[in-house]
Design a protein around this motif. Structure first.
Motif, PDB file in Angstrom:
ATOM      1  N   GLU A 186     -52.262 -28.538 -71.122  1.00  0.00           N
ATOM      2  CA  GLU A 186     -52.400 -28.107 -69.730  1.00  0.00           C
ATOM      3  C   GLU A 186     -52.541 -29.285 -68.767  1.00  0.00           C
ATOM      4  OE1 GLU A 186     -52.089 -25.109 -68.666  1.00  0.00           O
ATOM      5  OE2 GLU A 186     -52.316 -23.873 -70.448  1.00  0.00           O
ATOM      6  N   CYS A 187     -53.246 -30.336 -69.217  1.00  0.00           N
ATOM      7  CA  CYS A 187     -53.599 -31.457 -68.325  1.00  0.00           C
ATOM      8  C   CYS A 187     -53.431 -32.787 -69.055  1.00  0.00           C
ATOM      9  CB  CYS A 187     -55.039 -31.305 -67.840  1.00  0.00           C
ATOM     10  SG  CYS A 187     -55.426 -29.702 -67.135  1.00  0.00           S
ATOM     11  N   PRO A 188     -52.206 -33.200 -69.331  1.00  0.00           N
ATOM     12  CA  PRO A 188     -51.996 -34.402 -70.147  1.00  0.00           C
ATOM     13  C   PRO A 188     -52.566 -35.678 -69.523  1.00  0.00           C
ATOM     14  CG  PRO A 188     -49.929 -33.645 -69.171  1.00  0.00           C
ATOM     15  CD  PRO A 188     -50.945 -32.557 -68.958  1.00  0.00           C
ATOM     16  N   ARG A 189     -52.526 -35.787 -68.206  1.00  0.00           N
ATOM     17  CA  ARG A 189     -53.068 -37.009 -67.573  1.00  0.00           C
ATOM     18  C   ARG A 189     -54.584 -37.043 -67.695  1.00  0.00           C
ATOM     19  NH1 ARG A 189     -49.758 -36.504 -61.954  1.00  0.00           N
ATOM     20  NH2 ARG A 189     -50.730 -34.435 -62.153  1.00  0.00           N
ATOM     21  N   LEU A 190     -55.214 -35.890 -67.565  1.00  0.00           N
ATOM     22  CA  LEU A 190     -56.664 -35.825 -67.722  1.00  0.00           C
ATOM     23  C   LEU A 190     -57.060 -36.123 -69.164  1.00  0.00           C
ATOM     24  CD1 LEU A 190     -59.187 -35.139 -65.984  1.00  0.00           C
ATOM     25  CD2 LEU A 190     -59.037 -32.803 -66.895  1.00  0.00           C
ATOM     26  N   ALA A 191     -56.287 -35.622 -70.114  1.00  0.00           N
ATOM     27  CA  ALA A 191     -56.561 -35.896 -71.528  1.00  0.00           C
ATOM     28  C   ALA A 191     -56.438 -37.392 -71.822  1.00  0.00           C
ATOM     29  CB  ALA A 191     -55.613 -35.094 -72.413  1.00  0.00           C
ATOM     30  N   SER A 203     -66.721 -34.152 -73.835  1.00  0.00           N
ATOM     31  CA  SER A 203     -67.269 -33.746 -75.133  1.00  0.00           C
ATOM     32  C   SER A 203     -67.338 -32.229 -75.272  1.00  0.00           C
ATOM     33  CB  SER A 203     -68.677 -34.319 -75.334  1.00  0.00           C
ATOM     34  OG  SER A 203     -68.633 -35.695 -75.586  1.00  0.00           O
ATOM     35  N   TRP A 204     -67.310 -31.536 -74.150  1.00  0.00           N
ATOM     36  CA  TRP A 204     -67.374 -30.075 -74.145  1.00  0.00           C
ATOM     37  C   TRP A 204     -65.988 -29.441 -74.139  1.00  0.00           C
ATOM     38  CZ3 TRP A 204     -72.206 -27.239 -73.226  1.00  0.00           C
ATOM     39  CH2 TRP A 204     -73.335 -28.080 -73.236  1.00  0.00           C
ATOM     40  N   PHE A 205     -64.950 -30.251 -73.904  1.00  0.00           N
ATOM     41  CA  PHE A 205     -63.586 -29.710 -73.838  1.00  0.00           C
ATOM     42  C   PHE A 205     -63.225 -28.965 -75.124  1.00  0.00           C
ATOM     43  CE2 PHE A 205     -61.596 -32.853 -70.529  1.00  0.00           C
ATOM     44  CZ  PHE A 205     -62.399 -32.289 -69.555  1.00  0.00           C
ATOM     45  N   HIS A 206     -63.606 -29.532 -76.270  1.00  0.00           N
ATOM     46  CA  HIS A 206     -63.276 -28.908 -77.552  1.00  0.00           C
ATOM     47  C   HIS A 206     -63.832 -27.488 -77.623  1.00  0.00           C
ATOM     48  CE1 HIS A 206     -62.729 -28.245 -81.818  1.00  0.00           C
ATOM     49  NE2 HIS A 206     -64.027 -28.122 -82.000  1.00  0.00           N
ATOM     50  N   GLY A 259     -61.838 -20.549 -75.138  1.00  0.00           N
ATOM     51  CA  GLY A 259     -60.881 -20.104 -74.132  1.00  0.00           C
ATOM     52  C   GLY A 259     -59.461 -19.948 -74.636  1.00  0.00           C
ATOM     53  N   GLY A 260     -59.168 -20.550 -75.805  1.00  0.00           N
ATOM     54  CA  GLY A 260     -57.833 -20.433 -76.345  1.00  0.00           C
ATOM     55  C   GLY A 260     -56.781 -21.177 -75.542  1.00  0.00           C
ATOM     56  N   PHE A 261     -57.090 -22.416 -75.167  1.00  0.00           N
ATOM     57  CA  PHE A 261     -56.103 -23.249 -74.460  1.00  0.00           C
ATOM     58  C   PHE A 261     -56.256 -24.688 -74.935  1.00  0.00           C
ATOM     59  CE2 PHE A 261     -59.922 -23.557 -71.888  1.00  0.00           C
ATOM     60  CZ  PHE A 261     -59.966 -24.890 -71.486  1.00  0.00           C
ATOM     61  N   SER A 262     -55.339 -25.545 -74.522  1.00  0.00           N
ATOM     62  CA  SER A 262     -55.349 -26.954 -74.914  1.00  0.00           C
ATOM     63  C   SER A 262     -55.360 -27.842 -73.673  1.00  0.00           C
ATOM     64  CB  SER A 262     -54.122 -27.271 -75.775  1.00  0.00           C
ATOM     65  OG  SER A 262     -53.940 -28.673 -75.897  1.00  0.00           O
ATOM     66  N   VAL A 263     -56.348 -28.701 -73.568  1.00  0.00           N
ATOM     67  CA  VAL A 263     -56.409 -29.644 -72.448  1.00  0.00           C
ATOM     68  C   VAL A 263     -55.215 -30.596 -72.509  1.00  0.00           C
ATOM     69  CG1 VAL A 263     -57.735 -31.490 -71.346  1.00  0.00           C
ATOM     70  CG2 VAL A 263     -58.921 -29.483 -72.252  1.00  0.00           C
ATOM     71  N   ASP A 264     -54.853 -31.027 -73.712  1.00  0.00           N
ATOM     72  CA  ASP A 264     -53.703 -31.925 -73.869  1.00  0.00           C
ATOM     73  C   ASP A 264     -52.436 -31.300 -73.286  1.00  0.00           C
ATOM     74  OD1 ASP A 264     -54.960 -34.070 -75.019  1.00  0.00           O
ATOM     75  OD2 ASP A 264     -54.578 -33.451 -77.075  1.00  0.00           O
TER      76      ASP A 264
END
Length: 225
Positions: A184-189, A168-171, A177-182
């Motif tokens: 950078e880390c697609p499996r985690l997303a 919930s804090w990723f957003h 931070g100016g990055f995308s979890v999707d």
């Protein structure tokens, strides 16, 4: 949610947006344990019950089991597994697998929240360093997850419960931070989306926009532009 179980009354002293408290709520629901939720004021008006139950740190979450306090979220998760061993265990039966689950839960505890706080509190080069560190932390978790459904393989367990509230804090982390979890880390997303489908998780995760608004409120209160 209020109630009692055959092994005694459970109460949770907590704060609505706390990822550490949400761990406990998710675990209690996963294990099917009824409890009474006691929202706490963490400003200048902490309750006597909280101060009495956790006199050392004076923080949430605190689990009260028949009035006896258990403090610190990971300790609470271990306690729930030990006190209620027949109710949907969070840890697997294999000793090595349990050690791995504890390792990754501890990694989350030591890394994610602290780095995320620096990400929204700092500016300039220190913030850039926090951004790089957060991306590395998430990539490490992405690698540990690999192609598994959950961190323990096919079963939702301790490491998942430890990490999932932070999704919930990723957003907010992405925004500051100016990055995308999707990206950078697609499996985690993808893991986060799977976890969100679980009733225990869907019920207790704070919507990401509300987390972002909460952090913006903290920044304003602390005078951080």
């Amino acid at each position: 949610m209020a109630g009692a179980n055959k092994s005694g009354q459970l109460q949770l002293l907590d704060f609505w947006v706390s990822p550490f408290g949400q761990r406990c709520r998710i675990a209690l629901d996963e294990k099917g344990l009824p409890y009474e939720y006691l929202e706490q004021d963490l400003g200048g008006n902490k309750s006597e019950l909280l101060l009495r139950s956790n006199p050392v740190h004076k923080k949430i979450p605190v689990l009260l089991h028949d009035g006896r306090p258990v403090c610190e979220s990971l300790i609470i998760l271990h306690y729930l597994d030990e006190a209620f061993p027949t109710s949907a265990p969070l840890l697997p039966p294999d000793a090595y697998a349990r050690a791995q689950a504890r390792f990754w839960a501890d990694y989350v505890d030591k890394k994610v929240y602290d780095c995320g706080t620096r990400l929204w509190k700092l500016k300039g080069e220190p913030q850039a360093q926090a951004r790089a560190e957060m991306v590395e932390i998430l990539r490490t978790l992405d690698g540990a997850l690999g192609d598994q459904e959950f961190f323990g393989g096919g079963a939702f367990g301790l490491a998942d419960v430890a990490l999932v509230p932070f999704t919930s804090w990723f957003h907010a982390y992405e925004r500051f931070g100016g990055f995308s979890v999707d990206e950078e880390c697609p499996r985690l997303a993808a893991w986060a989306k799977r976890c969100a489908q679980r009733p225990s998780v869907a019920k207790h995760l704070t919507p990401p926009d509300k987390v972002y608004d909460f952090i913006c409120g903290l920044k304003k209160r602390f005078g951080i532009e």
